[in-house]
Write an enzyme that holds these catalytic residues in place. Structure first.
Site, short mmCIF file in Angstrom:
data_model
loop_
_atom_site.label_atom_id
_atom_site.label_comp_id
_atom_site.label_asym_id
_atom_site.label_seq_id
_atom_site.Cartn_x
_atom_site.Cartn_y
_atom_site.Cartn_z
CB SER A 285 -23.36 18.39 2.21
OG SER A 285 -24.43 17.63 1.34
CG ASN B 100 -20.67 20.99 0.09
OD1 ASN B 100 -19.64 20.75 -0.65
ND2 ASN B 100 -21.17 20.50 0.87
CG HIS C 66 -20.36 19.51 6.34
ND1 HIS C 66 -20.11 20.40 5.35
CD2 HIS C 66 -20.52 18.38 5.80
CE1 HIS C 66 -20.09 19.84 4.13
NE2 HIS C 66 -20.48 18.62 4.27
CD GLU D 57 -18.77 23.94 6.29
OE1 GLU D 57 -19.00 22.86 5.70
OE2 GLU D 57 -18.76 25.03 5.71
N1 CAA Z 1 -11.03 5.78 3.84
C1 CAA Z 1 -9.85 5.73 4.64
N2 CAA Z 1 -8.67 6.14 4.29
C2 CAA Z 1 -8.51 6.45 3.08
C3 CAA Z 1 -9.70 6.28 2.21
C4 CAA Z 1 -10.93 6.14 2.49
N3 CAA Z 1 -11.91 6.24 1.52
N4 CAA Z 1 -9.08 7.02 0.85
C5 CAA Z 1 -7.79 7.10 0.95
N5 CAA Z 1 -7.43 6.93 2.35
C6 CAA Z 1 -6.11 6.87 2.97
C7 CAA Z 1 -5.07 5.98 2.09
O1 CAA Z 1 -5.31 4.55 2.88
C8 CAA Z 1 -4.03 6.40 2.37
O2 CAA Z 1 -3.48 5.85 3.68
P1 CAA Z 1 -2.00 5.73 4.08
O3 CAA Z 1 -1.38 6.91 4.63
O4 CAA Z 1 -2.17 4.80 5.01
O5 CAA Z 1 -1.17 5.17 2.78
C9 CAA Z 1 -4.13 7.73 2.69
O6 CAA Z 1 -5.35 8.00 2.71
C10 CAA Z 1 -3.52 8.44 1.11
O7 CAA Z 1 -4.31 8.03 -0.06
P2 CAA Z 1 -3.90 7.52 -1.34
O8 CAA Z 1 -2.29 7.29 -1.26
O9 CAA Z 1 -4.54 6.30 -1.99
O10 CAA Z 1 -4.04 8.43 -2.22
P3 CAA Z 1 -4.04 10.05 -2.13
O11 CAA Z 1 -2.62 10.76 -1.62
O12 CAA Z 1 -4.31 10.71 -3.47
O13 CAA Z 1 -5.03 10.76 -0.89
C11 CAA Z 1 -7.17 11.56 -0.77
C12 CAA Z 1 -6.40 10.21 -1.24
C13 CAA Z 1 -6.91 11.74 0.75
C14 CAA Z 1 -8.65 11.17 -1.13
C15 CAA Z 1 -6.93 12.74 -1.44
O14 CAA Z 1 -6.76 12.62 -2.84
C16 CAA Z 1 -7.39 14.01 -1.35
O15 CAA Z 1 -7.46 14.65 -0.19
N6 CAA Z 1 -8.61 14.09 -2.16
C17 CAA Z 1 -9.45 15.42 -1.93
C18 CAA Z 1 -10.68 14.85 -0.92
C19 CAA Z 1 -11.92 16.09 -0.87
O16 CAA Z 1 -11.74 17.04 -1.34
N7 CAA Z 1 -12.54 15.59 0.20
C20 CAA Z 1 -13.41 16.50 0.46
C21 CAA Z 1 -14.82 16.30 -0.24
S1 CAA Z 1 -16.10 17.45 0.03
C22 CAA Z 1 -17.06 16.67 1.20
O17 CAA Z 1 -16.75 15.67 1.81
C23 CAA Z 1 -17.92 17.59 1.98
C24 CAA Z 1 -19.18 17.31 1.24
O18 CAA Z 1 -20.48 17.93 1.64
C25 CAA Z 1 -19.52 17.10 -0.43
#
Ligand code: CAA
Length: 283
Positions: A119, A190, A140, A152
């Site tokens: 990351s 990031n 990424h 990315e």
């Molecule tokens: N694994 C697989 N599927 C998942 C999951 C996981 N860990 N978490 C959620 N889902 C799925 C759920 O099962 C659900 O699927 P369905 O369509 O089958 O119902 C779907 O995603 C939506 O989930 P929820 O309804 O429970 O909740 P939500 O609508 O709030 O979505 C989320 C959850 C997708 C995590 C959303 O909150 C989101 O987009 N959050 C932001 C995530 C983000 O910013 N990620 C980037 C982080 S930075 C990074 O990763 C890079 C780094 O280097 C740090």
């Protein structure tokens, strides 16, 4: 370059997600980690995600079984000698990643691309641990990998155009949308995301607001799907701290200093969702 077998180093939350999307795209996958319990836990998570897809009618039970049968687990790095493309998604620790790349460079045939899901660690530094810097690239993925559309793709100074094109096309094959970044600390994702999360931790530290209020402001005021503190818990507070340290070291600019409260949480072992406690508590 034809890619049939895809290697993933690390079966944690990023590694098992990457293994899943690769297997769903039709590739044979070798998912490697250092302990049997880690690869089993990773595979169980993939099974859970696939079962959900079957329940939701997104794939048949036979398709889910076929995907699972394409994923072989491994706890010996030399198993990767059969992979046509490898992505490393181990813990965000520079020493560890450099050692993995040194080893992969010896194990994998000389034409194999070695990608890293780092990351924030410079691609050039990782490439320097190998004798094939033109074949080293950043790939990424975002967490949760099966859901998030972005990959990315980060070019180091020595990364060849062919390596870039192969990685870009592979991201498309996985159903993702790639975006190109150059090799600066934090790349694009990031560099922008983590200072926002760090600032949210400063707001908590200085009692500008509670966890809930900080997250509510960003969710309802800015339409973010989740608040920055809940997102930090999802990413892992140790990873957030490691990225802030990389930005701070890389730019030598005080605006990237990690919040002392973030460090305190990490030192206490409150690493977020994976440890059961971060800014929030989890079962
Ligand atoms: N694994 C697989 N599927 C998942 C999951 C996981 N860990 N978490 C959620 N889902 C799925 C759920 O099962 C659900 O699927 P369905 O369509 O089958 O119902 C779907 O995603 C939506 O989930 P929820 O309804 O429970 O909740 P939500 O609508 O709030 O979505 C989320 C959850 C997708 C995590 C959303 O909150 C989101 O987009 N959050 C932001 C995530 C983000 O910013 N990620 C980037 C982080 S930075 C990074 O990763 C890079 C780094 O280097 C740090």
């Amino acid at each position: 370059m034809s890619i049939k077998t895809f290697g993933v180093i690390g079966a944690g939350q990023m590694g098992n997600g990457i293994a899943q999307v690769a297997a769903v795209s039709g590739l044979d996958v070798i998912m490697n980690d250092i302990k049997t319990e880690f690869v089993e836990k990773g595979k169980a998570n993939i099974e859970k995600n696939l079962s959900r897809n079957v329940e939701k009618g997104r794939m048949t039970g036979e398709e889910a079984n076929a995907v699972l049968s394409r994923i072989k687990t491994s706890i010996v790095l030399t198993d990767l000698k059969g992979a046509d493309f490898v992505v490393e998604a181990a813990t965000e620790n520079e020493k560890l990643k450099l050692k993995i790349f040194q080893d992969l460079d010896e194990i994998c045939p000389s034409q194999v691309i070695l990608a890293t899901n780092t990351s924030s660690i410079p691609i050039g530094r990782i490439a320097g641990a190998t004798a094939r810097p033109e074949l080293v690239i950043g790939m990424h993925f975002m967490n949760p990998v099966p859901v998030m559309k972005l990959v990315e793709v980060i070019k180091g100074l020595a990364t060849s155009q062919e390596t870039f094109k192969t990685t870009w096309d592979l991201s498309l094959k996985f159903g993702k949308t790639p975006a190109e970044a150059n090799d600066f600390p934090g790349f694009i994702a990031n560099r922008i995301l983590m200072p926002m999360i760090n600032e949210a931790v400063f707001c908590l530290y200085q009692n500008v607001g509670t966890c809930e209020d900080i997250d509510t402001v960003m969710k309802l005021g800015m339409n973010h799907p989740m608040g920055p503190l809940a997102l930090a818990d999802l990413i892992g507070l140790d990873t957030c701290l490691a990225i802030m340290e990389t930005l701070y070291d890389g730019f030598k600019d005080s605006k990237y200093r990690p919040c002392p409260l973030l460090r305190k949480y990490v030192e206490t072992g409150w690493l977020g969702k994976k440890s059961g406690r971060g800014f929030y508590q989890y079962n």
